[in-house]
Each structure stands twice: as C-alpha cells, then as structure tokens.
Design a protein around this motif. Structure first.
Motif, short mmCIF file in Angstrom:
data_model
loop_
_atom_site.label_atom_id
_atom_site.label_comp_id
_atom_site.label_asym_id
_atom_site.label_seq_id
_atom_site.Cartn_x
_atom_site.Cartn_y
_atom_site.Cartn_z
N GLN A 160 0.83 -1.20 0.00
CA GLN A 160 0.00 0.00 0.00
C GLN A 160 0.87 1.25 0.00
OE1 GLN A 160 -2.38 1.58 3.53
NE2 GLN A 160 -3.97 0.55 2.35
N VAL A 161 0.40 2.26 -0.71
CA VAL A 161 0.98 3.61 -0.67
C VAL A 161 -0.13 4.54 -0.24
CG1 VAL A 161 2.12 5.43 -1.98
CG2 VAL A 161 2.58 3.03 -2.55
N ALA A 162 0.13 5.40 0.76
CA ALA A 162 -0.92 6.26 1.29
C ALA A 162 -0.39 7.64 1.61
CB ALA A 162 -1.55 5.64 2.54
N LEU A 163 -1.18 8.65 1.30
CA LEU A 163 -0.89 10.04 1.66
C LEU A 163 -1.96 10.51 2.62
CD1 LEU A 163 0.71 12.69 1.25
CD2 LEU A 163 -0.86 13.22 -0.64
N THR A 164 -1.53 10.99 3.79
CA THR A 164 -2.44 11.45 4.83
C THR A 164 -2.20 12.92 5.10
OG1 THR A 164 -2.40 9.25 5.85
CG2 THR A 164 -3.21 11.05 7.20
N SER A 165 -3.28 13.69 5.26
CA SER A 165 -3.16 15.14 5.47
C SER A 165 -4.15 15.62 6.51
CB SER A 165 -3.40 15.88 4.15
OG SER A 165 -3.30 17.28 4.32
N ASP A 166 -3.71 16.55 7.35
CA ASP A 166 -4.57 17.17 8.36
C ASP A 166 -5.49 18.17 7.67
OD1 ASP A 166 -5.73 18.54 10.46
OD2 ASP A 166 -3.85 19.13 11.41
N ILE A 167 -6.74 17.77 7.43
CA ILE A 167 -7.62 18.61 6.63
C ILE A 167 -8.22 19.77 7.44
CG2 ILE A 167 -8.16 16.74 5.03
CD1 ILE A 167 -10.79 16.33 6.43
N LEU A 168 -8.10 19.74 8.77
CA LEU A 168 -8.59 20.85 9.59
C LEU A 168 -7.50 21.87 9.88
CD1 LEU A 168 -10.90 19.02 12.19
CD2 LEU A 168 -11.49 20.01 9.96
N GLY A 169 -6.27 21.58 9.47
CA GLY A 169 -5.18 22.53 9.70
C GLY A 169 -4.83 22.71 11.17
#
Length: 269
Positions: A143-152
């Motif tokens: 698996q390759v995954a990109l995770t981001s804090d969408i609430l900043g």
C-alpha cells in the motif's frame, strides 16, 4: 505501523447480510484487543490497554476502528491501530484498490512529567487519506498512502509505504508479516518530535525543529487462528525504529520500540 492489505476483493458482488442507514451490509467484524506498547513514540514508558476492534462494509464504504479493517480483509492482524477510520473504495479490481478515507486523530495532552514534560499538546483533528493498495503473486501485497490534516490543526502531511505477505501454516492458522516506512513534512515532524521555542520543555531540553524527511521504519508479525466459521483469535508483535529526523529529538529516549497484542473477534459472513 502502516496498514497492509493483501487482497482487495469485490464486496459489491456479494449477497448482503442486512442493512444499515438504508444501505446493504456485506460484512462486519467485532471484537476486542489487549495491547502493551509505548505511550508515545520514542518514550521510555509502556502501558497496557484494552480496546474495541470492529469494522463494517456497507457497499463500497468501510468504517473501522482499532485495526478492524485489516482483520476484516483476510484476517490480517498487522494493520494500523487507528481509533476511527472511514474509507470509500473509488476503484476496486482483483489486484488494485484506490480508496479515499477520513481518520480521527485523538490528539495528545501536554504532560507534566517524564521526558516530554512541558512539550505542548496536540489538538484533535480529522485526517484525509488517499491510498492505493495492490496485490502481487504469492500472497504479497502492499500500500501507498498520503495522509493530510484537513482541519489545519498542525499535524501536517505523512506519506507511507508498506509491503506484506501471508502464509497459511495450517488449515486454521495464518501468519502475516509486514514492513512499512513513513515520511513526514516539516509540520508533521515538528508536531510529533519538535520542541517549540519559549515552551516549558525548551527551557530544559532546548528548542528543536526537525526537518521534513523519513520518520520511521516498522515491521510486524502476526498470527490468526480460526476457531470456527466466525470466531478468530489473533496476536502479534510489531517493532518501530525512529529515523534520524525523529530520533534526534531531545525527548526521544528509545529509538526502537515494540508492541504486543492479543485479541478475539467475530466475523460475519
């Protein structure tokens, strides 16, 4: 450890076993897990914990908690122990799955003692996650995954790679192994391993702002025994080695940590 899925499956073609929110339910799992592991990455102290483990497939939507998603998919116990995760399969074939998901991050309270005394806490937030899972010959998958804090809320972005394999040891027992590596941007590394200037911890440890880069390398080993058509018992051990940007943090005391787990779960159908 990053989540490893060794088979994508096509749940949309299965007969539904019920309904939830007016949508057909194709599969679910519920159980509990006892774990023993570090309180914080790189911390000296470890503690036991017990928590719920569950997952449910509603069409192309999967909602899971505590690693239930990995167990629901081919009884893989080496998956990530997230507190809450919802994912929607955007593309699903026999060898590749692309999913868009949301994950809850429970935050981190500021502590007043130990190696992290005076390091500011982190807010709760919601993480967006785009992942591609794939299967290879011989029960290999990754698996390759990109995770981001969408609430900043300061957790930044993380990129993870993982690879794993399953071996049937008998008609009832399967072994899983997995390897993973994660990278973080500067905001992510600072949130988890930085010491802000002017903080109470900076007076004691000095300030530290880690650069973006590799965060950790991890490995996991798990066993699942099928007790009957629905009940399973599972356990595993995982290791995580903090890499340079993280291990150089002044409050990191152990660059290599391990976690143990033992659980019981019921899966239908």
């Amino acid at each position: 450890m990053t989540e490893i899925e060794t088979s994508s499956g096509d749940y949309g073609e299965r007969e539904p076993i019920g309904e939830l929110f007016g949508r057909p339910v194709y599969q679910y799992l519920i159980g509990a897990r006892l774990s023993f592991g570090p309180e914080n990455p790189g911390g000296e102290r470890s503690k036991p914990s017990i928590r719920d483990v569950w997952a449910i497939d509603i069409g192309r939507l999967r909602i899971s908690s505590g690693g239930g998603g990995g167990l629901l998919n081919n009884f893989d116990p080496t998956g990530e122990r997230s507190p809450g995760h919802a994912s929607l399969r955007l593309f699903d074939s026999s060898s590749i799955r692309v999913s868009l998901g949301l994950r809850l991050y429970s935050g981190r309270a500021q502590v007043d003692d130990g190696e992290m005394a005076g390091v500011p806490g982190l807010q709760r937030t919601v993480l967006g996650r785009l992942s591609t899972s794939f299967t290879l010959a011989g029960e290999w998958g990754g698996q390759v995954a990109l995770t981001s804090d969408i609430l900043g809320h300061g957790l930044g972005r993380e990129l993870s790679f993982s690879l794993g394999r399953r071996w049937p040891l008998s008609t009832n027992t399967t072994m899983s192994v997995g390897l993973g590596m994660t990278f973080g941007d500067g905001e992510h590394m600072f949130a988890l391993f930085g010491v802000p200037p002017g903080s109470a911890a900076a007076d004691r440890l000095g300030s530290y702002e880690p650069p973006a880069g590799a965060k950790d390398l991890s490995a996991g080993f798990g066993l699942v025994t099928v007790l009957d058509n629905h009940w399973i018992i599972y356990g595993g051990i995982s290791f995580a080695a903090l890499l340079r940007s993280a291990s150089d943090s002044p409050f990191v005391r152990r660059t290599v940590t391990n976690s143990l787990s033992l659980g019981l779960a019921y899966r239908c159908c």
